[in-house]
Scaffold this active site. Sequence first.
Site, PDB file in Angstrom:
ATOM      1  CB  CYS A 148      -0.951  -0.011   1.194  1.00  0.00           C
ATOM      2  SG  CYS A 148      -1.970  -1.497   1.251  1.00  0.00           S
ATOM      3  CG  HIS A 280      -2.159   3.607   5.806  1.00  0.00           C
ATOM      4  ND1 HIS A 280      -2.107   3.627   4.428  1.00  0.00           N
ATOM      5  CD2 HIS A 280      -2.321   2.301   6.169  1.00  0.00           C
ATOM      6  CE1 HIS A 280      -2.221   2.390   3.971  1.00  0.00           C
ATOM      7  NE2 HIS A 280      -2.357   1.569   4.998  1.00  0.00           N
ATOM      8  CD  GLU A 291      -1.884   6.380  10.145  1.00  0.00           C
ATOM      9  OE1 GLU A 291      -1.490   7.304   9.426  1.00  0.00           O
ATOM     10  OE2 GLU A 291      -2.785   5.577   9.802  1.00  0.00           O
ATOM     11  CE  LYS A 310      -5.805   3.944   2.749  1.00  0.00           C
ATOM     12  NZ  LYS A 310      -4.934   5.071   3.096  1.00  0.00           N
ATOM     13  CG  HIS A 315      -6.638   0.531   1.506  1.00  0.00           C
ATOM     14  ND1 HIS A 315      -5.735   1.251   0.752  1.00  0.00           N
ATOM     15  CD2 HIS A 315      -5.892  -0.183   2.400  1.00  0.00           C
ATOM     16  CE1 HIS A 315      -4.507   0.981   1.155  1.00  0.00           C
ATOM     17  NE2 HIS A 315      -4.578   0.122   2.154  1.00  0.00           N
ATOM     18  CG  PHE A 374      -0.397  -6.459   3.769  1.00  0.00           C
ATOM     19  CD1 PHE A 374      -1.060  -5.843   4.801  1.00  0.00           C
ATOM     20  CD2 PHE A 374      -1.088  -7.382   3.002  1.00  0.00           C
ATOM     21  CE1 PHE A 374      -2.398  -6.120   5.076  1.00  0.00           C
ATOM     22  CE2 PHE A 374      -2.414  -7.676   3.265  1.00  0.00           C
ATOM     23  CZ  PHE A 374      -3.071  -7.043   4.300  1.00  0.00           C
TER      24      PHE A 374
END
Length: 388
Positions: A148, A280, A291, A310, A315, A374
């Site tokens: 991502c 994010h 986060e 998002k 996403h 990831f």
Amino acid sequence: MRGVAITGMGIVSGLGSGAAAHLEALRSGRSGLGPLTLFSLPGLAPAPVGQVDEALLQGIHGSRSVALALLAARQAMGGAGFAEPGVLAIGTTTGGIQESEQHYLKHRGQAGAEERELLRYHSAGTIADVLSADLRLSAERHTFSTACSSSANAIGHGASRIMRGAPWALVGGVDSLCRLTYCGFHSLKLLASAQCRPFDRNRQGLNLGEGAAFLLLENEEHARRRGASILGYVAGWGCSADAYHITAPHPEGLGAVAAMKAALADAGLSPSDVDYVNAHGTATPANDKAEALALEALFPGEGPLVSSTKGATGHTLGAAGAMEAVFCVLAMQASHAPATVGLSEPESQFRVRHVPPGGVDTPLRVALSNSFGFGGNNAALVLTRSES
């Protein structure tokens, strides 16, 4: 240091096409999420997705990812042409796999199977090749696939190449919805069955989306010589790797902190200079917590305004970093920090200064855009406002 000039932007998502449509959506708090109609998944529970309107891609040939990328890249270029060779850097995670899935489902890998054209775009690197040919660009081509954070790294790389002498760079990312990612996130139990809720105490997971976004970057003197408008600057880039788990982030967000600190150091700025963070913010329990802890560590005081977009787009995986960089530039241009769509009851244990409902009209000069993927693939971009 102002950094590398941004002279063009293009974007397409479930919210629509073009910068103006996306700014309007951010201001109004509109969501582009809806039912998945691109393909069927018998046996799997439905979940909202940020699917691009088919009408926007009419007349654009190639795989769905190629079509999305071409639409956004053409907007970013705005008809500009360059005699000198430059840089083309793209982030993606799935390339043309949606069409490869169609081929497999029809032919099941049979020898001599027909419709080989569906496999033409399978390789992730093919997107850069098609864009280069369609836009008639003389450019070195780079494809980033770091989960991502892919397109955030593509932007950072392009900016660093300009700092080392390249005259221009077209940078961004794209990913289309496909069965692989939908089923993969479903198997990980990370999909929310309703509107996702980033940083909310009742968050249950993410919503997938698709789209593309591109920035045209130039050396500032190069841009001014050709009379280009400067929309903002890429001032800094930082990246890191948790190496903690194949999917989960480090629980204390150590890699995220490292990426943000590196981006600020690259920009020659301190945390106190940041006015807005586009988080994010995927709305998964583990990611939002990590986060939030990372933001607390970087901003020990009240901290800057924070939101996740998002909830509006879903996403978009490899495209997320580029799309959210565009959102940061739009927010600075409009002096408006957008609220997090879907956030109604902020998690009380997170010491994060959320943008309140409806957004905030306030001068924004420095924005930090986070992309954490990831495998602990983390990237952060520092973007600054143009005063011209």
